[in-house]
Design an enzyme around this catalytic site. Sequence first.
Site, PDB file in Angstrom:
ATOM      1  CE  LYS A 124      -4.459   0.830   0.173  1.00  0.00           C
ATOM      2  NZ  LYS A 124      -5.565  -0.072  -0.181  1.00  0.00           N
ATOM      3  CG  ASP A 164      -7.352   2.977  -0.690  1.00  0.00           C
ATOM      4  OD1 ASP A 164      -7.824   1.842  -0.649  1.00  0.00           O
ATOM      5  OD2 ASP A 164      -7.388   3.739   0.303  1.00  0.00           O
TER       6      ASP A 164
HETATM    7  P1  NDP Z   1     -13.041   7.470  -2.528  1.00  0.00           P
HETATM    8  O1  NDP Z   1     -11.988   8.478  -2.307  1.00  0.00           O
HETATM    9  O2  NDP Z   1     -13.599   7.288  -3.893  1.00  0.00           O
HETATM   10  O3  NDP Z   1     -14.266   7.717  -1.552  1.00  0.00           O
HETATM   11  C1  NDP Z   1     -14.069   7.760  -0.183  1.00  0.00           C
HETATM   12  C2  NDP Z   1     -15.372   8.161   0.472  1.00  0.00           C
HETATM   13  O4  NDP Z   1     -15.252   8.014   1.883  1.00  0.00           O
HETATM   14  C3  NDP Z   1     -15.716   9.614   0.237  1.00  0.00           C
HETATM   15  O5  NDP Z   1     -17.099   9.757   0.261  1.00  0.00           O
HETATM   16  C4  NDP Z   1     -15.061  10.304   1.419  1.00  0.00           C
HETATM   17  O6  NDP Z   1     -15.648  11.540   1.783  1.00  0.00           O
HETATM   18  C5  NDP Z   1     -15.314   9.290   2.514  1.00  0.00           C
HETATM   19  N1  NDP Z   1     -14.265   9.392   3.526  1.00  0.00           N
HETATM   20  C6  NDP Z   1     -12.927   9.278   3.332  1.00  0.00           C
HETATM   21  N2  NDP Z   1     -12.274   9.462   4.472  1.00  0.00           N
HETATM   22  C7  NDP Z   1     -13.215   9.694   5.408  1.00  0.00           C
HETATM   23  C8  NDP Z   1     -13.147   9.947   6.777  1.00  0.00           C
HETATM   24  N3  NDP Z   1     -11.979  10.009   7.434  1.00  0.00           N
HETATM   25  N4  NDP Z   1     -14.329  10.122   7.439  1.00  0.00           N
HETATM   26  C9  NDP Z   1     -15.517  10.076   6.783  1.00  0.00           C
HETATM   27  N5  NDP Z   1     -15.624   9.845   5.456  1.00  0.00           N
HETATM   28  C10 NDP Z   1     -14.488   9.651   4.793  1.00  0.00           C
HETATM   29  O7  NDP Z   1     -12.434   6.086  -1.995  1.00  0.00           O
HETATM   30  P2  NDP Z   1     -12.925   4.596  -2.275  1.00  0.00           P
HETATM   31  O8  NDP Z   1     -14.389   4.559  -2.455  1.00  0.00           O
HETATM   32  O9  NDP Z   1     -12.033   4.017  -3.291  1.00  0.00           O
HETATM   33  O10 NDP Z   1     -12.525   3.895  -0.896  1.00  0.00           O
HETATM   34  C11 NDP Z   1     -13.446   3.729   0.185  1.00  0.00           C
HETATM   35  C12 NDP Z   1     -12.976   2.608   1.093  1.00  0.00           C
HETATM   36  O11 NDP Z   1     -12.912   1.387   0.341  1.00  0.00           O
HETATM   37  C13 NDP Z   1     -11.577   2.774   1.694  1.00  0.00           C
HETATM   38  O12 NDP Z   1     -11.562   2.180   2.972  1.00  0.00           O
HETATM   39  C14 NDP Z   1     -10.700   1.962   0.751  1.00  0.00           C
HETATM   40  O13 NDP Z   1      -9.519   1.547   1.390  1.00  0.00           O
HETATM   41  C15 NDP Z   1     -11.624   0.804   0.452  1.00  0.00           C
HETATM   42  N6  NDP Z   1     -11.338   0.038  -0.756  1.00  0.00           N
HETATM   43  C16 NDP Z   1     -11.244   0.632  -1.973  1.00  0.00           C
HETATM   44  C17 NDP Z   1     -11.012  -0.117  -3.091  1.00  0.00           C
HETATM   45  C18 NDP Z   1     -10.983   0.482  -4.446  1.00  0.00           C
HETATM   46  O14 NDP Z   1     -10.867  -0.286  -5.405  1.00  0.00           O
HETATM   47  N7  NDP Z   1     -11.096   1.769  -4.626  1.00  0.00           N
HETATM   48  C19 NDP Z   1     -10.803  -1.573  -3.003  1.00  0.00           C
HETATM   49  C20 NDP Z   1     -11.001  -2.112  -1.687  1.00  0.00           C
HETATM   50  C21 NDP Z   1     -11.240  -1.311  -0.621  1.00  0.00           C
HETATM   51  P3  NDP Z   1     -14.954  12.927   1.321  1.00  0.00           P
HETATM   52  O15 NDP Z   1     -15.345  13.087  -0.101  1.00  0.00           O
HETATM   53  O16 NDP Z   1     -15.534  13.930   2.230  1.00  0.00           O
HETATM   54  O17 NDP Z   1     -13.469  12.762   1.499  1.00  0.00           O
HETATM   55  O1  2IT Z   2      -7.820  -1.918  -0.724  1.00  0.00           O
HETATM   56  C1  2IT Z   2      -7.782  -2.368  -1.870  1.00  0.00           C
HETATM   57  O2  2IT Z   2      -7.901  -3.580  -2.112  1.00  0.00           O
HETATM   58  C2  2IT Z   2      -7.590  -1.421  -2.981  1.00  0.00           C
HETATM   59  N1  2IT Z   2      -7.544  -0.217  -2.745  1.00  0.00           N
HETATM   60  C3  2IT Z   2      -7.416  -1.927  -4.382  1.00  0.00           C
HETATM   61  C4  2IT Z   2      -5.999  -2.364  -4.626  1.00  0.00           C
HETATM   62  C5  2IT Z   2      -5.681  -2.737  -6.035  1.00  0.00           C
HETATM   63  O3  2IT Z   2      -4.491  -3.016  -6.270  1.00  0.00           O
HETATM   64  O4  2IT Z   2      -6.554  -2.769  -6.902  1.00  0.00           O
END
Ligand code: NDP
Ligand code: 2IT
Length: 444
Positions: A124, A164
């Site tokens: 990461k 992420d």
């Molecule tokens: P994005 O940046 O697209 O969206 C994140 C969302 O969560 C936004 O709505 C953001 O609000 C909110 N958020 C972020 N930090 C906080 C916080 N500290 N408190 C409250 N709300 C918060 O990210 P993703 O959708 O990609 O990721 C969301 C989660 O999923 C994370 O935990 C990530 O690690 C996990 N994940 C993502 C993957 C991926 O493929 N993208 C794969 C697997 C897991 P704001 O706009 O106000 O910042």
């Molecule tokens: O937490 C996760 O699994 C991710 N943010 C996606 C990682 C990836 O390599 O697609």
Amino acid sequence: MRSSEVIDFLKRRFPNEPEYHQAVEEVVESIEDVYNEHPEFEKANLIERLVIPDKIHSFRVTWVDDKGNVQTNMGYRVQHNNAIGPYKGGIRFHASVSPSILKFLAFEQTFKNALTTLPMGGAKGGSDFSPRGKSDGEVMRFCQAFVEGLWRVIGPNTDVPAGDIGVGGREIGYMFGKYKKLAEEFTGTFTGKGREFGGSLIRPEATGYGNVYFLLEMLKTKNIDIKGKKCLVSGSGNVAQYTCEKLLELGAIPVTLSDSDGYIYDPDGITEEKLRFVMELKNLYRGRIREYAEEYGCKYVPGARPWGEKADIALPSATQNEVDQADAEALVKNGVIAVSEGANMPSTPEAIAVFQSNKILYAPGKAANAGGVSVSGLEMTQNSERYSWPAEQVDEKLKWIMANIHENCVKYGTESDGYINYVKGANIAGFMKVAKAIMSQGIL
Ligand code: NDP
Ligand code: 2IT
């Protein structure tokens, strides 16, 4: 091995890293018995070699903002383990990013990736840079400066970053472009790329879709139909959006979304049309979820999370530790039947204990959100083949992978009373694969 001793040791050796300790504690507790059935693990001090990352790179990122001011941020890449494949995992841009957060995420990624059936190690990276309020030009210059610090330690067979929090298609495009220029080669070193330059179909959708596929598998064990079920979704970014899209396709009713400022509750349900509005709001205008409530005249609660609203299913999809004990108690009291984690470690250990002692269906992120990195793995395969598969084919493979992860959780996590402990199942299945690979490769 005693899990409490491992945690004490980590806390002494790496103090002030609470998220890292939290993630390790959950895994080590659930693998303790299995580990101790293998004296060869103890002899090889496997546990310390597994919980401490292989390498941590850190560097200063210097860039120029729109006003001409020179800004600095910190950049990191935690390469946790590459026993089963090249390092693989996302990049996070958020003000809260610290070594502790990235160490927890890289550790989790190692076990998650082991569950996917694909050959990927765990890593990461990220920066304490916050894209919020930054112009496109600033984001581009930051991404380019970040890759200057990163590019020598990544590569298609070494370490393959992806998105992420704060890193989506726009940022991956800028980082890929800079990497390509510095490395003087066109390779699949990032995943989540644009379709025109090697990105896989279904990668943007994969984490959200995959989480719903996992949820369907859990519901199947209880003969529950998802149709008509009210769902609490947190976040409003990549994972939350495509979670809603798949829920809608299956006839479920998402009623909440959130961002770091608050949450909206739409009792009539977030329809497809309203979801398009959210996608435009968040992905194009980069606005706040409050604007949904203004557009559709529903409730907006500033500074709060959605877990007190009444629903059947919860899908936390924002960030770590966003569901605490009181939230979990409220969910259970309101009759929630399943919690499936789109985010990484969104539930605190106390919240998990509430779900499990009430015997509700509970899937930890490393199982339920593995669809994202799985399709990243499939993007790597397509890039190696210099070929691209149709969306249906990728989606079929994603469904198969999520079902396979579920099957492994059932195999390793079913308790004597029939309750499926998905935490234990996912941790043991992921651990055994990585452990066997490390043992086969000698003391390194
Ligand atoms: P994005 O940046 O697209 O969206 C994140 C969302 O969560 C936004 O709505 C953001 O609000 C909110 N958020 C972020 N930090 C906080 C916080 N500290 N408190 C409250 N709300 C918060 O990210 P993703 O959708 O990609 O990721 C969301 C989660 O999923 C994370 O935990 C990530 O690690 C996990 N994940 C993502 C993957 C991926 O493929 N993208 C794969 C697997 C897991 P704001 O706009 O106000 O910042
Ligand atoms: O937490 C996760 O699994 C991710 N943010 C996606 C990682 C990836 O390599 O697609």
